[in-house]
Design a protein around this motif. Structure first.
Motif, PDB file in Angstrom:
ATOM      1  N   ALA A  23     -10.638   1.425  -2.558  1.00 49.37           N
ATOM      2  CA  ALA A  23     -10.736   0.514  -1.455  1.00 49.37           C
ATOM      3  C   ALA A  23      -9.433  -0.052  -1.028  1.00 49.37           C
ATOM      4  N   GLN A  24      -8.149   0.320  -1.621  1.00 49.42           N
ATOM      5  CA  GLN A  24      -7.075   0.069  -0.916  1.00 49.42           C
ATOM      6  C   GLN A  24      -6.674   0.689   0.261  1.00 49.42           C
ATOM      7  N   VAL A  25      -7.403   1.829   0.639  1.00 50.56           N
ATOM      8  CA  VAL A  25      -6.953   2.916   1.614  1.00 50.56           C
ATOM      9  C   VAL A  25      -7.476   2.033   2.873  1.00 50.56           C
ATOM     10  N   PRO A  26      -8.546   1.595   3.133  1.00 54.59           N
ATOM     11  CA  PRO A  26      -8.815   0.878   4.681  1.00 54.59           C
ATOM     12  C   PRO A  26      -8.509  -0.178   4.607  1.00 54.59           C
ATOM     13  N   ASP A  27      -7.867  -1.079   3.688  1.00 57.57           N
ATOM     14  CA  ASP A  27      -7.682  -2.499   3.737  1.00 57.57           C
ATOM     15  C   ASP A  27      -7.035  -3.203   4.969  1.00 57.57           C
TER      16      ASP A  27
END
Length: 255
Positions: A23-27
């Motif tokens: 989830a951190q990738v496209p934040d």
């Protein structure tokens, strides 16, 4: 079914432990897209949302926001398409349901659905109330609860407490089995009910998978159908009132 249960438990545990890293990738993209959306810069926001979508990460919030943009720009088919995708991931989300109902009012086709059987009502009201991943997570949680209750039963010296722990552990096993059954039926239903949205402004549904066959009826953009079969560039579809026919693959998009 045993393979399914092993698979679903593995996927559930994986999602519980590794989901945050994904989830951190496209934040940062999502935050930037939301800012553009709030400023009513819909073209820029949509472009950023589409970049996130290309990362193959599913998100109800992402699809919901994309549906809102298409709805605000009067694009019926993609609005309904993304609302439906969002609803598959969050079937109990009232905001998604509300906006989808509004978008469906823009559809030209007025199709009266067939009455639902008792089994269909139970599917909609219970089994499809959550996604199969959610049912699996509930089952895993209950399995841990069973393990704790069984240990408490085993090490307890009080007869009355042993009785309580035994009964509650048996109930937890029943609930685990029920949730796994719901997860299995949910997955089976989703895999065998491929839905699609009509994207063409007007699409002819034919009696056979050939261009020369007779036109049975017409559908318009935004209408949801169920795909039953694929043959070359044709798909056999079913609509809510039970009618069947063949439509060209270019006229629709699978959800």
């Amino acid at each position: 079914m045993l393979k399914f249960l092993i698979h679903i438990v593995f996927i559930t545990l994986l999602s519980l432990t590794g989901g945050n890293m994904h989830a951190q990738v496209p934040d940062s993209l999502f935050v930037e897209a939301n800012r553009s959306y709030q400023q009513e810069n819909y073209t820029e926001a949509l472009g950023l949302y589409q970049k996130i979508e290309k990362l193959d990460l599913q998100s109800a919030d992402l699809y919901f926001n994309m549906g809102n943009i298409y709805y605000k720009t009067n694009q019926v088919a993609p609005a309904i398409y993304y609302y439906e995708k969002a609803l598959k991931l969050a079937p109990n989300d009232k905001d998604i349901q509300f906006n989808l109902n509004f978008a469906n009012r823009m559809i030209l086709d007025n199709i009266e659905p067939l009455p639902k059987s008792l089994w269909q009502k139970s599917m909609d009201g219970v089994i499809l109330r959550f996604t199969y991943e959610t049912w699996a997570k509930i089952a895993v949680s209950l399995a841990f609860l069973f393990a704790i209750l069984f240990l408490m039963y085993h090490f307890s010296y009080s007869t009355s407490k042993k009785r309580i722990y035994f009964i509650t552990s048996i109930l937890s096993v029943i609930f685990v089995t029920t949730c796994l059954f719901f997860a299995y039926r949910n997955k089976h239903y989703v895999d065998n009910n491929v839905e699609a949205i009509i994207f063409s402004p007007s699409a002819q549904v034919k009696t056979a998978p050939t261009s020369s066959s007779d036109v049975y009826f017409e559908l318009h953009e935004g209408t949801k159908v169920v795909i039953l079969e694929t043959l070359d560039n044709w798909k056999k579809i079913k609509i809510a009132d039970g009618k069947l026919g063949w439509i060209n693959t270019t006229a629709l998009k699978e959800i």
